[in-house]
Scaffold this active site. Structure first.
Site, PDB file in Angstrom:
ATOM      1  CG  ASP A   1      -5.118   1.978  -2.803  1.00  0.00           C
ATOM      2  OD1 ASP A   1      -4.952   2.328  -1.627  1.00  0.00           O
ATOM      3  OD2 ASP A   1      -5.890   1.076  -3.152  1.00  0.00           O
TER       4      ASP A   1
ATOM      5  NE  ARG B   1      17.070  20.155  13.710  1.00  0.00           N
ATOM      6  CZ  ARG B   1      17.034  21.291  14.411  1.00  0.00           C
ATOM      7  NH1 ARG B   1      17.035  21.233  15.740  1.00  0.00           N
ATOM      8  NH2 ARG B   1      17.009  22.444  13.807  1.00  0.00           N
TER       9      ARG B   1
ATOM     10  N   GLY C   1      -1.375  12.024   3.102  1.00  0.00           N
ATOM     11  CA  GLY C   1      -1.082  12.978   2.032  1.00  0.00           C
ATOM     12  C   GLY C   1      -0.254  12.426   0.888  1.00  0.00           C
ATOM     13  CE  LYS C   2       0.058   6.274   1.147  1.00  0.00           C
ATOM     14  NZ  LYS C   2      -0.824   6.554   2.301  1.00  0.00           N
TER      15      LYS C   2
ATOM     16  CD  GLU D   1      -9.578   7.049  -2.557  1.00  0.00           C
ATOM     17  OE1 GLU D   1     -10.438   7.328  -1.699  1.00  0.00           O
ATOM     18  OE2 GLU D   1      -8.858   6.035  -2.506  1.00  0.00           O
TER      19      GLU D   1
ATOM     20  N   GLY E   1       2.972   5.159   4.085  1.00  0.00           N
ATOM     21  CA  GLY E   1       2.389   5.894   5.199  1.00  0.00           C
ATOM     22  C   GLY E   1       0.934   5.509   5.377  1.00  0.00           C
ATOM     23  CD  GLU E   2      -0.984   5.613  10.688  1.00  0.00           C
ATOM     24  OE1 GLU E   2      -1.840   6.525  10.822  1.00  0.00           O
ATOM     25  OE2 GLU E   2      -0.437   5.035  11.646  1.00  0.00           O
ATOM     26  CB  SER E   3      -5.439   5.583   4.755  1.00  0.00           C
ATOM     27  OG  SER E   3      -5.193   4.320   4.177  1.00  0.00           O
ATOM     28  N   GLY E   4      -4.559   8.773   4.381  1.00  0.00           N
ATOM     29  CA  GLY E   4      -4.891  10.147   4.750  1.00  0.00           C
ATOM     30  C   GLY E   4      -3.711  11.008   5.111  1.00  0.00           C
TER      31      GLY E   4
ATOM     32  CG  HIS F   1      -1.689   1.287   1.392  1.00  0.00           C
ATOM     33  ND1 HIS F   1      -2.709   1.631   0.541  1.00  0.00           N
ATOM     34  CD2 HIS F   1      -1.564   2.310   2.278  1.00  0.00           C
ATOM     35  CE1 HIS F   1      -3.198   2.812   0.904  1.00  0.00           C
ATOM     36  NE2 HIS F   1      -2.522   3.236   1.956  1.00  0.00           N
TER      37      HIS F   1
END
Length: 333
Positions: free
Chosen positions: A197, A263, A178-179, A222, A173-176, A158
């Site tokens: 996706d 950093r 901003g990928k 999407e 990264g997790e859904s939502g 994913h």
């Protein structure tokens, strides 16, 4: 035609299903434009499962120990000359023993003549028989390269795959997080989109991973609040690619004020995908950060590292020289 097994693919010990894959013999015959000498009924359904190709010199000599009957067999000048010196009875016996092993196909290279005994054995055991004008060595190399791609170990992750300045970047990264939005912004800035996706990843060599999109969602992305967008139709053919090598992984995560982020860039994180260590950068996400520009810089910095220059290491050397009283290079000059 697939047997599923599991394989650990990242440093977190997560396991994903991986299959053993196959390719139809007809697809190989069409790709290399092979001349058909003989094919049995239903040969189109024959599946090739081995990425290796054999020259059956020892097998024709009667030595079948360690013989892999799943491999496509090639007959070139050496094998043809050897068979030519044999008597009719000997040639028939040798070829009968080879074809009796239920090999998937036999290909005669360099437009060599096909022995009558070879054709009869192919018909007897229903083994497809082809011919090509290419020389044995170059045809074998091309065939193995093609089979390695068709039969490569693969997984589906994913994420989002984009090409930025020639670097293939896999965003995780997790859904939502901003990928997809970042991918669209990169496309608007002239970079190319490969998959959203679901990213299908193939291990095509010991050092190379190639990503692509499942056909059903190819070129689609999407965007929450808008829906499904066709990137190819909106931005043109130059904005998309079918496949791309994965050069680095970018992990996007919500900014955690309690977490200490690197950093300087001295710490080199990697993600293990199908046994290959891929350079990885974790980027914290919060309002006001331009992720598209950050990914552009990450891509250029990764290219620079591959060319032999590491900015973080160079900065660390300057600081060590300064602390040791040596001054900077500019001061020394």
């Amino acid at each position: 035609t697939e047997r599923v097994k599991t394989m650990t693919i990242d440093g977190n010990g997560m396991e994903y299903a991986v299959g053993e894959y196959s390719v139809e013999l007809k697809k190989i015959a069409d790709e290399f434009k092979l001349e058909t000498i003989y094919v049995p009924e239903g040969w189109e359904k024959i599946l090739i499962k081995s990425p290796d190709v054999s020259r059956p010199g020892l097998a024709l000599g009667g030595f079948f120990d360690c013989f892999d009957h799943k491999r496509i067999q090639l007959v070139g000048n050496a094998e043809s000359e050897y068979l030519g010196f044999a008597t009719h009875e000997e040639r028939e016996e040798k070829l009968d023993a080879l074809f009796a092993k239920e090999i998937p196909a036999l290909i005669v290279t360099t437009s060599l003549p096909v022995f009558d005994e070879m054709l009869r054995a192919a018909e007897k055991y229903s083994v497809p028989l082809f011919r090509t004008a290419q020389k044995s060595s170059e045809f074998q190399a091309a065939l193995i390269a093609s089979l390695n791609i068709y039969l490569a170990p693969r997984i589906t992750r994913h994420g989002v795959l984009v090409e930025v300045y020639g670097e293939g970047i896999l965003m995780l990264g997790e859904s939502g997080v901003g990928k997809s939005e970042t991918a669209i912004e990169l496309v608007k800035r002239g970079h190319r989109f490969i998959a959203d996706d679901a990213v299908e990843i193939k291990k095509v060599s010991a050092k190379t991973l190639v990503g692509s999109s499942p056909e059903i969602i190819r070129h689609f992305i999407e965007l929450r609040g808008i829906g499904i967008v066709d990137v190819r139709r909106l931005f043109g053919m130059g904005a998309v690619k079918e496949t791309e090598k994965i050069d680095m992984v970018i992990k996007l995560e919500q900014w955690d004020k309690n977490k200490v982020y690197d950093r300087l860039g001295l710490e080199q994180e990697t993600t293990n995908i199908l046994g290959i260590e891929v350079p990885t950068t974790t980027i914290p996400v919060r309002p006001g950060r331009n992720l598209a520009i950050i990914l552009e810089i990450a891509a250029m910095n990764n290219r620079q590292k591959k060319m032999g220059y590491n900015t973080a290491e160079e900065f660390n050397k300057r600081m060590n020289r300064l602390l040791s009283g040596g001054g900077t290079e500019e001061n020394n000059e």
